[in-house]
Design a protein around this motif. Structure first.
Motif, PDB file in Angstrom:
ATOM      1  N   PRO A  45       4.165  -3.224   5.319  1.00 16.77           N
ATOM      2  CA  PRO A  45       4.974  -3.092   6.069  1.00 16.77           C
ATOM      3  C   PRO A  45       4.759  -3.219   8.180  1.00 16.77           C
ATOM      4  CG  PRO A  45       3.905  -1.104   5.227  1.00 16.77           C
ATOM      5  CD  PRO A  45       3.174  -1.884   5.082  1.00 16.77           C
ATOM      6  N   LEU A  57       2.840   2.618  -4.358  1.00 19.13           N
ATOM      7  CA  LEU A  57       3.959   3.547  -3.867  1.00 19.13           C
ATOM      8  C   LEU A  57       3.235   3.863  -2.736  1.00 19.13           C
ATOM      9  CD1 LEU A  57       4.071   5.117  -7.365  1.00 19.13           C
ATOM     10  CD2 LEU A  57       6.037   4.120  -6.319  1.00 19.13           C
ATOM     11  N   TYR A  97       2.151   2.138  -0.016  1.00 20.38           N
ATOM     12  CA  TYR A  97       3.109   1.279   0.794  1.00 20.38           C
ATOM     13  C   TYR A  97       4.308   1.436   1.214  1.00 20.38           C
ATOM     14  CZ  TYR A  97      -0.773  -3.035   1.041  1.00 20.38           C
ATOM     15  OH  TYR A  97      -1.065  -3.031   1.062  1.00 20.38           O
ATOM     16  N   SER A  98       4.931   2.155   0.188  1.00 14.23           N
ATOM     17  CA  SER A  98       6.482   2.373   0.040  1.00 14.23           C
ATOM     18  C   SER A  98       6.196   3.302   1.425  1.00 14.23           C
ATOM     19  CB  SER A  98       7.032   3.180  -0.948  1.00 14.23           C
ATOM     20  OG  SER A  98       6.906   4.250  -1.064  1.00 14.23           O
ATOM     21  N   VAL A 130       6.384   1.494   4.152  1.00 11.85           N
ATOM     22  CA  VAL A 130       7.059   0.665   4.790  1.00 11.85           C
ATOM     23  C   VAL A 130       8.537   1.074   4.581  1.00 11.85           C
ATOM     24  CG1 VAL A 130       8.688  -1.180   2.450  1.00 11.85           C
ATOM     25  CG2 VAL A 130       6.319  -0.774   2.649  1.00 11.85           C
ATOM     26  N   ALA A 131       9.033   2.432   4.213  1.00  9.41           N
ATOM     27  CA  ALA A 131      10.693   2.920   4.192  1.00  9.41           C
ATOM     28  C   ALA A 131      10.340   3.029   5.668  1.00  9.41           C
ATOM     29  CB  ALA A 131      10.896   4.777   3.814  1.00  9.41           C
ATOM     30  N   ALA A 174       7.421   9.472  -3.136  1.00  8.20           N
ATOM     31  CA  ALA A 174       7.682   8.430  -2.719  1.00  8.20           C
ATOM     32  C   ALA A 174       9.682   8.452  -2.207  1.00  8.20           C
ATOM     33  CB  ALA A 174       7.556   6.976  -2.804  1.00  8.20           C
ATOM     34  N   ALA A 195      11.748   8.196   1.015  1.00  9.91           N
ATOM     35  CA  ALA A 195      12.976   7.498   1.342  1.00  9.91           C
ATOM     36  C   ALA A 195      14.216   8.197   2.030  1.00  9.91           C
ATOM     37  CB  ALA A 195      12.921   6.740   0.417  1.00  9.91           C
ATOM     38  N   THR A 211       7.350  10.204   7.591  1.00  7.95           N
ATOM     39  CA  THR A 211       6.387   9.557   7.030  1.00  7.95           C
ATOM     40  C   THR A 211       4.969  10.791   6.866  1.00  7.95           C
ATOM     41  OG1 THR A 211       6.727   6.474   8.259  1.00  7.95           O
ATOM     42  CG2 THR A 211       4.472   7.824   7.221  1.00  7.95           C
ATOM     43  N   THR A 271       0.632  -8.250  -1.157  1.00  5.74           N
ATOM     44  CA  THR A 271       1.332  -8.171  -2.871  1.00  5.74           C
ATOM     45  C   THR A 271      -0.230  -8.474  -3.981  1.00  5.74           C
ATOM     46  OG1 THR A 271       3.453  -8.391  -1.737  1.00  5.74           O
ATOM     47  CG2 THR A 271       3.043  -8.584  -3.919  1.00  5.74           C
TER      48      THR A 271
END
Length: 581
Positions: free
Chosen positions: A15, A143, A145-146, A149-150, A287, A291, A315, A398
């Motif tokens: 992120p 997951l 990471y997401s 990231v979001a 996850a 989002a 988060t 990644t």
């Protein structure tokens, strides 16, 4: 504001790199129950220290009475429930420590199996086991990471300043808190797997409780820094508005910090028992909720919309949801064989965890922080170079997740085998993990080489960025092997309790060799970003080759003795008495 990066081995690194890249794109578009005696505690600590320092000296609850809940993994049931199987019948090959205890039982672990197979077959068996363990770990890390990231994506659409502040806040959180917590929690990679396959599996719960005490104490100075982050960032000459927003970001993120620390412990608690899919299942549920929370709290309709602070709140809520789900899973869906009742023992033997934890923190932080320094240096080379650095780090982030997941699986497998006193298999598993690393790295390297001229278009359309990315991607392809090897050997060292060795490798490799060399090439030899990445490659080659040598020359019989000593200390017996029990 200076550009910031987070080393791609870390949670939330992707992120941060995405945030910097997005900012650049935006710029272009706009431009033992009870009390223990003091003597027992002292003897326990001495035995533990001897176990951990052994290589320098000469020579990681009560069980249910009935299966009220079906175990998710049938192989997790006590062997006594399967005493008619060949594996349950003690033979001369059965480990002395644990003839009839819960374990992560693989078909290859049955007595006499190795005598019926060839060396190459044994290697292939371990490869298949490691891949089976790695896949769910990989899924949980991706997951994870997401979650952040979001958060960054949500903030990124508010304004460039907000995105810059979130990036700075995310970097500060990683440098001053998350990396330290992860380093301390990595000590459980040493303690838990071997404890689970020993004759005292409840030591898994005991060591997890002890680590929770140590990490809770470490949260105090971390939170003090986070709640005074604005003043600290202003002293570091950050832009006032950005520093103010970054401070706000950290204050709201702090709501989820205790849960983040707990999650690092609970994940290892499950994984050490072979329950690799549990953290993955939990985060698969959280996850999408994360989002949705980011949308509602940042952009949603009134009264849900909170704007900038909505992202860190989302988060933090997600981290707490993972903690709640982990506790529920542990109570209702997992046999409590590994659980130890909370007693005063949870506050004993903390010194060995602090000792190993400091080494683990040094191992993790030295690597994370080195990439921060490289990112800072790249920011001095111009906006196109900064965007290129982001593309390269997002890409490497990644591809790194696969070998990093493999390192976790390797720590568990090797630790379990050491707890079973199966030194030979532990060595095979460690060596097999290196082969798997080569296979994973080869795929990533090939991908980067084949698509090097068009890779940058996935992130940015600037011709200068596309050209610069294409020129450096061969280097990134080259160090995939060494980066993966560094991760895997790090997992093996953690299983052996050699966090200090890993820390010394990283400190010498990055700060004495790679980074100085890269800075010299970049600024004295005018090689720019290419010079910095050459320096990183040299660091990784040094760390990986040295780590691989240490792993390949390991005396695994001695490692079993060290584990026996550690387990004997927790049971208040001597290693000699335990080995003849």
């Amino acid at each position: 504001m200076s550009a910031t990066y987070i080393h791609y081995a870390a949670p939330s690194s992707l992120p941060s790199d995405y945030a910097i890249l997005s900012r650049y794109a935006g710029h272009n578009s706009e431009r033992n129950e009870g009390e223990e005696s003091a003597i027992e505690d002292r003897e326990e600590s001495e035995l533990l220290l001897n176990a951990e320092e052994g290589e320098e000296r000469p020579g990681r609850r009560t069980s249910l009475t009935a299966p009220f809940i079906r175990p998710l993994n049938p192989t997790m049931a006590p062997i006594t429930a399967r005493d008619k199987s060949p594996a349950a019948v003690p033979t001369e090959n059965t480990p002395l420590l644990n003839p009839l205890v819960p374990r992560i039982e693989e078909e290859v672990d049955s007595p006499g199996h190795d005598s019926e197979t060839t060396p190459s077959e044994r290697v292939w068996e371990e490869v298949k086991i490691l891949v089976k363990y790695t896949l769910p770990v990989f899924g949980s890390h991706v997951l994870e990471y997401s979650l952040v990231v979001a958060s960054v994506i949500s903030i990124g659409h508010l304004s460039t300043t907000a995105l810059a502040a979130a990036t700075l806040g995310s970097m500060t959180a990683s440098v001053t808190g998350l990396s330290i917590i992860q380093g301390f929690a990595s000590t459980l990679d040493t303690m838990l797997p071997s404890a689970w396959t020993s004759s005292e599996p409840k030591l898994v719960g005991l060591w997890a409780q002890r680590m929770a005490v140590v990490v809770a104490a470490s949260l105090i100075p971390i939170l003090a820094i986070w709640f005074n982050a604005e003043s600290i960032l202003l002293l570091l000459r950050q832009e006032p508005e950005v520093a103010h927003l970054a401070g706000i970001y950290l204050k709201w993120t702090a709501i989820g910090l205790p849960a983040y620390a707990f999650n690092g412990i609970s994940r290892r608690y499950f994984q050490s028992q072979g329950l690799f899919t549990v953290p993955t299942r939990i985060i698969m549920v959280v996850a999408p909720i994360n989002a949705l929370l980011n949308y509602l709290l940042v952009w949603g309709p009134k009264p849900f919309s909170l704007g900038y602070i909505g992202a860190p709140i989302a988060t933090a809520i997600s981290f707490n949801l993972i903690s709640i789900a982990s506790v529920a899973y542990g109570i209702f869906f997992v046999p409590r064989t590994a659980w130890h009742p909370i007693t005063r023992r949870s506050f004993t033997s903390l010194g060995i965890l602090v000792q190993l934890g400091l080494s683990g923190a040094a191992q993790v932080c030295s690597e994370w922080w080195s990439w921060e320094l490289v990112g800072l240096a790249a920011s001095l080379l111009g906006p196109a170079t900064l965007a290129t650095q982001s593309v390269l780090l997002v890409s490497a982030s990644t591809t790194f997740q696969a070998p990093f997941a493999l390192s976790v699986a390797t720590s568990v497998r090797v630790g379990n085998l050491l707890g079973e006193e199966n030194a030979k298999r532990a060595g095979i598993a460690a060596n097999s993990s290196l082969l798997v690393t080569f296979a994973i790295a080869s795929i990533a390297s090939t991908m980067f080489m084949v698509f090097r001229n068009s890779w940058a278009y996935l992130f940015n359309n600037d011709p200068e960025v596309v050209k610069l990315v294409a020129s450096i991607l061969p280097l990134v392809a080259l160090f995939q092997v060494f980066d993966g090897l560094g991760a895997t050997t790090g997992g093996i060292l953690r299983a052996r309790g050699k966090q200090f060795t890993g820390a010394m490798l990283n400190l010498s490799g990055y700060y004495l060799v790679g980074i100085p060399f890269g800075l010299w090439l970049a600024f004295k030899r005018d090689m720019g970003l290419t010079g910095l990445w050459i320096g990183l490659t040299v660091s990784l080659v040094y760390v990986a080759t040295t780590g691989a040598y240490l792993c390949l020359t390991t005396d695994w019989e001695r490692e079993v003795e060290k584990v026996r000593a550690r387990l004997a200390a927790d049971k208040g017996t001597s290693p000699a008495m335990q080995s003849h029990a």
